[in-house]
Design a protein around this motif. Sequence first.
Motif, PDB file in Angstrom:
ATOM      1  N   ARG A   1       0.874  -1.278   0.263  1.00 20.85           N
ATOM      2  CA  ARG A   1       0.014  -0.008  -0.006  1.00 20.85           C
ATOM      3  C   ARG A   1       0.930   1.281   0.098  1.00 20.85           C
ATOM      4  NH1 ARG A   1      -4.562  -0.662   4.717  1.00 20.85           N
ATOM      5  NH2 ARG A   1      -2.501  -1.758   5.545  1.00 20.85           N
ATOM      6  N   GLN A   2       2.001   1.058   0.209  1.00 25.31           N
ATOM      7  CA  GLN A   2       3.016   2.298   0.633  1.00 25.31           C
ATOM      8  C   GLN A   2       3.976   2.173  -0.752  1.00 25.31           C
ATOM      9  OE1 GLN A   2       4.193   2.348   4.460  1.00 25.31           O
ATOM     10  NE2 GLN A   2       2.128   1.498   4.737  1.00 25.31           N
ATOM     11  N   SER A   3       3.823   1.462  -1.714  1.00 27.04           N
ATOM     12  CA  SER A   3       4.905   0.935  -2.811  1.00 27.04           C
ATOM     13  C   SER A   3       5.532   2.296  -3.265  1.00 27.04           C
ATOM     14  CB  SER A   3       4.316   0.069  -3.626  1.00 27.04           C
ATOM     15  OG  SER A   3       3.428   0.490  -4.411  1.00 27.04           O
ATOM     16  N   ALA A   4       4.964   3.307  -3.624  1.00 28.76           N
ATOM     17  CA  ALA A   4       5.310   4.427  -4.272  1.00 28.76           C
ATOM     18  C   ALA A   4       6.381   4.906  -3.453  1.00 28.76           C
ATOM     19  CB  ALA A   4       4.152   5.477  -4.189  1.00 28.76           C
ATOM     20  N   ARG A   5       6.323   4.784  -2.113  1.00 25.09           N
ATOM     21  CA  ARG A   5       7.539   5.317  -1.272  1.00 25.09           C
ATOM     22  C   ARG A   5       8.904   4.853  -1.699  1.00 25.09           C
ATOM     23  NH1 ARG A   5       6.138   4.812   5.060  1.00 25.09           N
ATOM     24  NH2 ARG A   5       4.822   6.731   5.160  1.00 25.09           N
ATOM     25  N   PHE A   6       8.829   3.299  -2.066  1.00 28.78           N
ATOM     26  CA  PHE A   6      10.220   2.809  -2.691  1.00 28.78           C
ATOM     27  C   PHE A   6      10.401   2.664  -3.900  1.00 28.78           C
ATOM     28  CE2 PHE A   6       8.197   0.937   1.247  1.00 28.78           C
ATOM     29  CZ  PHE A   6       9.212   1.535   2.335  1.00 28.78           C
TER      30      PHE A   6
END
Length: 185
Positions: free
Chosen positions: A32-37
């Motif tokens: 759900r937070q993949s954009a961070r990486f």
Amino acid sequence: MTDPRWTVSWETDLDAAAHADVAALLSRAYARQSARFSDGRSWAGARPELRVVGRVGGVAVAHAGVVRRFLRALPDGGDVLVGDVGLVAVDPGHQGRGLGAALTARVVDVLVDLDVPFGFVSCGPAVEGFYRAAGWTRLPGVTVRLVDTHHRTRVDTDPAMVHAAGRPLSAWPPARELARDGQLV
Ligand SMILES: CC(C)(COP(=O)(O)OP(=O)(O)OC[C@H]1O[C@@H](n2cnc3c(N)ncnc32)[C@H](O)[C@@H]1OP(=O)(O)O)[C@@H](O)C(=O)NCCC(=O)NCCS
């Protein structure tokens, strides 16, 4: 499952390819937070000093980051040096087979080697059981004042978990609140 090959690396010893490999694992594990990486960015807040990585076939499948820092034990417990642990992740395709437990055991070994008294994790309630199963202890009723990944200061009531490393847990200072004045890992 093939046993992973484990490495322990200082942050400045990792090249761009290694960061991209870890970033890809983190984006799979924290979907759900993949954009961070994205773009090979293998961190969300503070960068770890040290990373424990398990690889299968040369691909990262397990990862934890560690940064050494002092927490202030409030109101009057003094400072406590911890290995602050974050970015704990196992590839979704390898979860539920003991890899996470093996990872955290390696993290504690690293903290002992570094002569750090305690390991510290503030975790989501959904994974408290994972840390408990791996031998971590929740500090009852303790809040954490922290700087989040958006650089906001807030008080967190999520589980604050500790593990003995160079010192027994009985040496943990009394605290109602822990101030972590650096950004979370
Ligand atoms: C949490 C995570 C690292 C666990 O990895 P894993 O390889 O599946 O864990 P293991 O198979 O080693 O499980 C070890 C033990 O923890 C338990 N466990 C695993 N996930 C759990 C959870 N979410 N809640 C409660 N217990 C859990 C297992 O049942 C097992 O217990 P047992 O020893 O009694 O059999 C993995 O699910 C993950 O990467 N999740 C997404 C990222 C994340 O949430 N990281 C933690 C951030 S603080």
